[in-house]
Design a protein around this motif. Sequence first.
Motif, PDB file in Angstrom:
ATOM      1  N   ASN A  73       0.840  -1.213   0.000  1.00 44.80           N
ATOM      2  CA  ASN A  73       0.000   0.000   0.000  1.00 44.80           C
ATOM      3  C   ASN A  73       0.868   1.253   0.000  1.00 44.80           C
ATOM      4  O   ASN A  73       0.623   2.200  -0.752  1.00 44.80           O
ATOM      5  CB  ASN A  73      -0.920   0.021   1.235  1.00 44.80           C
ATOM      6  N   PHE A  76       2.752   1.632  -3.433  1.00 38.82           N
ATOM      7  CA  PHE A  76       1.868   2.120  -4.498  1.00 38.82           C
ATOM      8  C   PHE A  76       1.486   3.583  -4.296  1.00 38.82           C
ATOM      9  O   PHE A  76       1.392   4.336  -5.263  1.00 38.82           O
ATOM     10  CB  PHE A  76       0.627   1.226  -4.624  1.00 38.82           C
ATOM     11  N   TYR A  91       3.436   0.073 -11.241  1.00 38.48           N
ATOM     12  CA  TYR A  91       3.500  -1.392 -11.241  1.00 38.48           C
ATOM     13  C   TYR A  91       4.762  -1.883 -10.536  1.00 38.48           C
ATOM     14  O   TYR A  91       5.714  -1.130 -10.328  1.00 38.48           O
ATOM     15  CB  TYR A  91       3.458  -1.949 -12.664  1.00 38.48           C
ATOM     16  N   ASN A 105      -4.080 -10.767  -2.914  1.00 39.86           N
ATOM     17  CA  ASN A 105      -3.870 -10.298  -4.295  1.00 39.86           C
ATOM     18  C   ASN A 105      -5.166  -9.967  -5.043  1.00 39.86           C
ATOM     19  O   ASN A 105      -5.116  -9.589  -6.207  1.00 39.86           O
ATOM     20  CB  ASN A 105      -2.968 -11.263  -5.087  1.00 39.86           C
ATOM     21  N   SER A 107      -6.799  -7.440  -4.330  1.00 38.07           N
ATOM     22  CA  SER A 107      -6.830  -5.970  -4.377  1.00 38.07           C
ATOM     23  C   SER A 107      -5.874  -5.403  -5.438  1.00 38.07           C
ATOM     24  O   SER A 107      -5.722  -4.196  -5.560  1.00 38.07           O
ATOM     25  CB  SER A 107      -6.511  -5.391  -3.001  1.00 38.07           C
ATOM     26  N   TYR A 108      -5.253  -6.310  -6.195  1.00 41.34           N
ATOM     27  CA  TYR A 108      -4.337  -5.879  -7.261  1.00 41.34           C
ATOM     28  C   TYR A 108      -4.618  -6.654  -8.539  1.00 41.34           C
ATOM     29  O   TYR A 108      -5.242  -7.713  -8.510  1.00 41.34           O
ATOM     30  CB  TYR A 108      -2.873  -6.106  -6.845  1.00 41.34           C
ATOM     31  N   ARG A 109      -4.128  -6.107  -9.645  1.00 42.81           N
ATOM     32  CA  ARG A 109      -4.234  -6.814 -10.924  1.00 42.81           C
ATOM     33  C   ARG A 109      -2.881  -7.469 -11.183  1.00 42.81           C
ATOM     34  O   ARG A 109      -1.853  -6.775 -11.187  1.00 42.81           O
ATOM     35  CB  ARG A 109      -4.573  -5.803 -12.025  1.00 42.81           C
ATOM     36  N   ILE A 296       2.700  -6.783 -10.924  1.00 43.70           N
ATOM     37  CA  ILE A 296       1.562  -6.377 -10.086  1.00 43.70           C
ATOM     38  C   ILE A 296       1.195  -4.932 -10.423  1.00 43.70           C
ATOM     39  O   ILE A 296       2.051  -4.046 -10.360  1.00 43.70           O
ATOM     40  CB  ILE A 296       1.892  -6.481  -8.581  1.00 43.70           C
ATOM     41  N   TYR A 297      -0.070  -4.722 -10.790  1.00 37.18           N
ATOM     42  CA  TYR A 297      -0.598  -3.387 -11.040  1.00 37.18           C
ATOM     43  C   TYR A 297      -1.652  -3.056  -9.986  1.00 37.18           C
ATOM     44  O   TYR A 297      -2.313  -3.964  -9.462  1.00 37.18           O
ATOM     45  CB  TYR A 297      -1.285  -3.327 -12.412  1.00 37.18           C
ATOM     46  N   GLY A 298      -1.828  -1.768  -9.721  1.00 37.44           N
ATOM     47  CA  GLY A 298      -2.938  -1.366  -8.853  1.00 37.44           C
ATOM     48  C   GLY A 298      -4.243  -1.560  -9.600  1.00 37.44           C
ATOM     49  O   GLY A 298      -4.265  -1.537 -10.834  1.00 37.44           O
ATOM     50  N   LYS A 299      -5.325  -1.753  -8.867  1.00 38.45           N
ATOM     51  CA  LYS A 299      -6.626  -1.931  -9.541  1.00 38.45           C
ATOM     52  C   LYS A 299      -7.227  -0.597  -9.903  1.00 38.45           C
ATOM     53  O   LYS A 299      -7.046   0.364  -9.189  1.00 38.45           O
ATOM     54  CB  LYS A 299      -7.566  -2.731  -8.639  1.00 38.45           C
TER      55      LYS A 299
END
Length: 299
Positions: A73, A76, A91, A105, A107-109, A296-299
């Motif tokens: 968190n 990001f 990312y 996971n 909460s992330y893309r 890992i990307y943020g949603k």
Amino acid sequence: MKIEDKKLFDRYVIEEGVNLCDYSFANNYIWKGSIELLWKIINNNFCLFGLTSKGMCMMLPPLGKNNIQNTLNECFSMMKEINDTRGFESYINYVYEGFLNLFDNTSYRIVEGYPDYIYKTTDLIKLAGRKYEKKRNEINFFKKHYDASFEKFYPKHIADALLMIDQWKRGKIHESNVSNHNEPHYQYSLIHEAEAAKCAIIFSEEMGLHGAIIAINGQIEGITLGEHINCSTASVLIEKTDNKFSGMPQFIYQQFCANTFSDMEYINAGEDWGIEGLRRAKMSYHPCSLAKKFTIYGK
């Protein structure tokens, strides 16, 4: 990130025990010419960021396995502060599979990337059986047609090795012009690739790299550098050879594995970046496994 930060980085990365080539100080540091590397300790995790004019990303997931959810968190939100104004997506790169179990996971893309090619060291040294026949033929051709010497790389070779990299870059740019593959992006990436190779050569001792050269008529025509990335896996970080010497890439690769990494169970040859020619070349050595990597990307 400075060369003096290697000790701290290594302390964290060893604990992860990952067999991906990206989990090495050298493999990040040599790209400092094209990306600014910044690090921060968050919740006793080593967090490595990369900054360019486009925006900020993480080069690796947080190293340390401590309170990962909270650490992600924070990472990001740090990236978003810079990226939102530039329209750049935040990312985390080169995430190993086991890391995905350390946080929620949903909460992330999460996107699977190109894997690393892993080989049994004994396969690369012996090149036994029909499937390696072409490799053996290429090596025999090289040995028959060129009076070449394979030598361990030492600091005394640095100056000549840097000249060889410049020659390699000129040859590649000339090739790209001849084949009309002269997009500015391709030539730009070639320049960065050459700079990364030079950085590896100059700081090879400080970064604990092993290396070898091939000299023909007293002149360096090929160089390779590699390292141990965990207790069972070594990685070949760079290999540059002159195209006009047929069979040299196969010869230097086999000799380097045999002379430097025969005590290691596996060799990691990195990813193919989605380049078809590179994929074919790496598959032709018959990997024993493909090590998965994720972004890992943020949603």
